[in-house]
Design a protein around this motif. Sequence first.
Motif, PDB file in Angstrom:
ATOM      1  N   SER A 278     -12.290   4.978   4.116  1.00 33.21           N
ATOM      2  CA  SER A 278     -11.996   6.412   4.166  1.00 33.21           C
ATOM      3  C   SER A 278     -13.304   7.133   4.488  1.00 33.21           C
ATOM      4  O   SER A 278     -14.357   6.492   4.607  1.00 33.21           O
ATOM      5  CB  SER A 278     -11.438   6.864   2.807  1.00 33.21           C
ATOM      6  OG  SER A 278     -12.383   6.607   1.781  1.00 33.21           O
TER       7      SER A 278
ATOM      8  N   TYR B 165      -3.710  -0.790  -3.939  1.00 30.74           N
ATOM      9  CA  TYR B 165      -3.570  -2.112  -3.336  1.00 30.74           C
ATOM     10  C   TYR B 165      -4.331  -3.149  -4.159  1.00 30.74           C
ATOM     11  O   TYR B 165      -3.845  -4.259  -4.392  1.00 30.74           O
ATOM     12  CB  TYR B 165      -4.058  -2.089  -1.892  1.00 30.74           C
ATOM     13  CG  TYR B 165      -3.255  -1.144  -1.039  1.00 30.74           C
ATOM     14  CD1 TYR B 165      -1.989  -1.490  -0.586  1.00 30.74           C
ATOM     15  CD2 TYR B 165      -3.740   0.116  -0.713  1.00 30.74           C
ATOM     16  CE1 TYR B 165      -1.233  -0.626   0.180  1.00 30.74           C
ATOM     17  CE2 TYR B 165      -2.994   0.996   0.051  1.00 30.74           C
ATOM     18  CZ  TYR B 165      -1.741   0.622   0.499  1.00 30.74           C
ATOM     19  OH  TYR B 165      -0.992   1.496   1.248  1.00 30.74           O
TER      20      TYR B 165
ATOM     21  N   SER C 207     -10.311  -2.682   2.541  1.00 36.15           N
ATOM     22  CA  SER C 207     -11.302  -2.015   1.713  1.00 36.15           C
ATOM     23  C   SER C 207     -12.628  -1.886   2.443  1.00 36.15           C
ATOM     24  O   SER C 207     -12.900  -2.581   3.430  1.00 36.15           O
ATOM     25  CB  SER C 207     -11.523  -2.800   0.421  1.00 36.15           C
ATOM     26  OG  SER C 207     -12.183  -4.030   0.700  1.00 36.15           O
TER      27      SER C 207
ATOM     28  N   ARG D  35      -4.132  -2.173   5.294  1.00 36.57           N
ATOM     29  CA  ARG D  35      -5.148  -1.431   4.539  1.00 36.57           C
ATOM     30  C   ARG D  35      -6.286  -2.377   4.192  1.00 36.57           C
ATOM     31  O   ARG D  35      -6.072  -3.450   3.636  1.00 36.57           O
ATOM     32  CB  ARG D  35      -4.550  -0.845   3.262  1.00 36.57           C
ATOM     33  CG  ARG D  35      -3.246  -0.115   3.459  1.00 36.57           C
ATOM     34  CD  ARG D  35      -3.360   1.049   4.418  1.00 36.57           C
ATOM     35  NE  ARG D  35      -4.142   2.113   3.857  1.00 36.57           N
ATOM     36  CZ  ARG D  35      -4.694   3.083   4.579  1.00 36.57           C
ATOM     37  NH1 ARG D  35      -4.583   3.054   5.894  1.00 36.57           N
ATOM     38  NH2 ARG D  35      -5.370   4.037   4.005  1.00 36.57           N
TER      39      ARG D  35
ATOM     40  N   GLN E 167      -7.735  -6.939   1.801  1.00 34.39           N
ATOM     41  CA  GLN E 167      -6.994  -6.461   2.961  1.00 34.39           C
ATOM     42  C   GLN E 167      -5.540  -6.811   2.743  1.00 34.39           C
ATOM     43  O   GLN E 167      -5.205  -7.953   2.443  1.00 34.39           O
ATOM     44  CB  GLN E 167      -7.503  -7.097   4.266  1.00 34.39           C
ATOM     45  CG  GLN E 167      -6.765  -6.582   5.511  1.00 34.39           C
ATOM     46  CD  GLN E 167      -7.432  -7.022   6.801  1.00 34.39           C
ATOM     47  OE1 GLN E 167      -8.486  -7.657   6.773  1.00 34.39           O
ATOM     48  NE2 GLN E 167      -6.826  -6.691   7.926  1.00 34.39           N
TER      49      GLN E 167
ATOM     50  N   VAL F 217     -10.070   1.700  -0.338  1.00 32.20           N
ATOM     51  CA  VAL F 217      -9.651   1.593   1.055  1.00 32.20           C
ATOM     52  C   VAL F 217     -10.603   2.403   1.921  1.00 32.20           C
ATOM     53  O   VAL F 217     -11.095   3.460   1.510  1.00 32.20           O
ATOM     54  CB  VAL F 217      -8.206   2.122   1.213  1.00 32.20           C
ATOM     55  CG1 VAL F 217      -7.835   2.298   2.681  1.00 32.20           C
ATOM     56  CG2 VAL F 217      -7.221   1.177   0.544  1.00 32.20           C
TER      57      VAL F 217
ATOM     58  N   SER G   3      -8.026   1.577  -6.068  1.00 38.07           N
ATOM     59  CA  SER G   3      -7.025   1.451  -5.028  1.00 38.07           C
ATOM     60  C   SER G   3      -5.750   0.868  -5.619  1.00 38.07           C
ATOM     61  O   SER G   3      -5.792  -0.080  -6.400  1.00 38.07           O
ATOM     62  CB  SER G   3      -7.505   0.537  -3.899  1.00 38.07           C
ATOM     63  OG  SER G   3      -6.441   0.216  -3.027  1.00 38.07           O
TER      64      SER G   3
ATOM     65  N   HIS H 100      -6.710  10.180   3.046  1.00 36.81           N
ATOM     66  CA  HIS H 100      -6.031   9.749   4.280  1.00 36.81           C
ATOM     67  C   HIS H 100      -6.201  10.795   5.376  1.00 36.81           C
ATOM     68  O   HIS H 100      -5.252  11.145   6.085  1.00 36.81           O
ATOM     69  CB  HIS H 100      -4.536   9.504   4.019  1.00 36.81           C
ATOM     70  CG  HIS H 100      -4.262   8.547   2.904  1.00 36.81           C
ATOM     71  ND1 HIS H 100      -4.735   7.249   2.908  1.00 36.81           N
ATOM     72  CD2 HIS H 100      -3.593   8.700   1.748  1.00 36.81           C
ATOM     73  CE1 HIS H 100      -4.337   6.641   1.804  1.00 36.81           C
ATOM     74  NE2 HIS H 100      -3.652   7.498   1.082  1.00 36.81           N
TER      75      HIS H 100
END
Length: 415
Positions: free
Chosen positions: A322, A400, A357, A355, A347, A320, A398, A172
């Motif tokens: 990055s 998520y 991908s 967030r 998403q 995600v 992830s 992040h």
Amino acid sequence: MKKITSLDEAVAYLLNYASDLTRDYQLDRMRRVLDALGNPQEKFKSVHIAGTSGKTSTSYFIRALLEAGGRRTGLTVSPHIVAVNERVQIGGLPLEEHAFLDYFNEFLALLAQAHLRPTYFESLVALAYWVFAREKVDYCVVETGFGGLLDGTNTITRADKVCVITNIGLDHTHIPGDTVEKIAYQKAGIIQPGNYVLVRAQQESVMEVFRSRAHDQKATLYEVSASEAPNFLPEFQHQNWAMASEAYHYLVERDGLPELTLAQLEHAAHQTPPGRGEVYEIGDKTIILDGAHNPQKLEALLHSLEREGYTSGAILASFVESPDSKLDSCIELLSDFATHWIVPEFQVGQDIMNRKSFTADYVIERASSSKMQKVPEINEAFQMLLKRPEKTLLITGSLYLVSLLRPEILKLQSK
């Protein structure tokens, strides 16, 4: 105001409610919200956890140890994996839906009365603090979001707060900074005057940041090095357990908490968050589910799996968006394990922002491997994974992604 009647409605309301707010990463708005609520964050003892890797597991372990010691706890973490009420846990369990919604509707009315409009993340943290005060917890265990210094959780000013800072890495980077030292500076921001601070011993440049902050805040810093972990824990949890154990031992000395028996310790060690190191036996397949979303986490996970006899398998993984360097490191680590790699896309809308991908095409382009298979739709990708001949199937990359697929695995298990 329309009454919110389900957890899904609560999430949809907050996402819509906070959608046009500027993301200024300041604490002024959060402080105004908490002031309107009577500053609930100051009404209990707290343990505040920051870091790049291991925050959630460490938080769960600390909560479990405190409960084993006979203390009533509140726990707030992010993101949630199963449902939003994971953000407000009492006694080791998310608030039941009806209780969460009762509190949530009352909370929204108070915000409206005060003409305040916090962000999604701020709302859920403030709600958790307010509920914990109402429920009269003894200790609140708080996991930061993405940072520390300007994180919405960083509003507890009590000198008896205990800070726990886990490993620091590049994750992040668009929020806390693009070097480990900048990230460490943000994470160290949770250290307030007089706090006791436990820090995972790591590279010297990072430790200097922590020592400097602790010195400036007249806080006591203790560096936790590698320690012997109980054999009932997987290897990737050893560091997290060490941090939690040290935090509890400090509270034994400071607050007179009881020493725990081996049986109590073993029970606490199994109180792990959903989506971390879960193993499911579905038919003749072993499905391993872990939201290892950065190189540190992946390396620890894969090393632990190797020690448990899992050296290869088919994987379903996506990350995600990055920096490319982070993606490349993750690809390199997973490529050694993967006999086949299915790449989906996703998403979701949680926390500070939606967030999304990496596209499957981009991951495959960076990997340059014939093992890769593009299957953008999540559920289709999962069905393709189940059809693979490999007996070991790994879903990772992830939290998520894990949160989207975990319910599907549970459905299979219940059949």
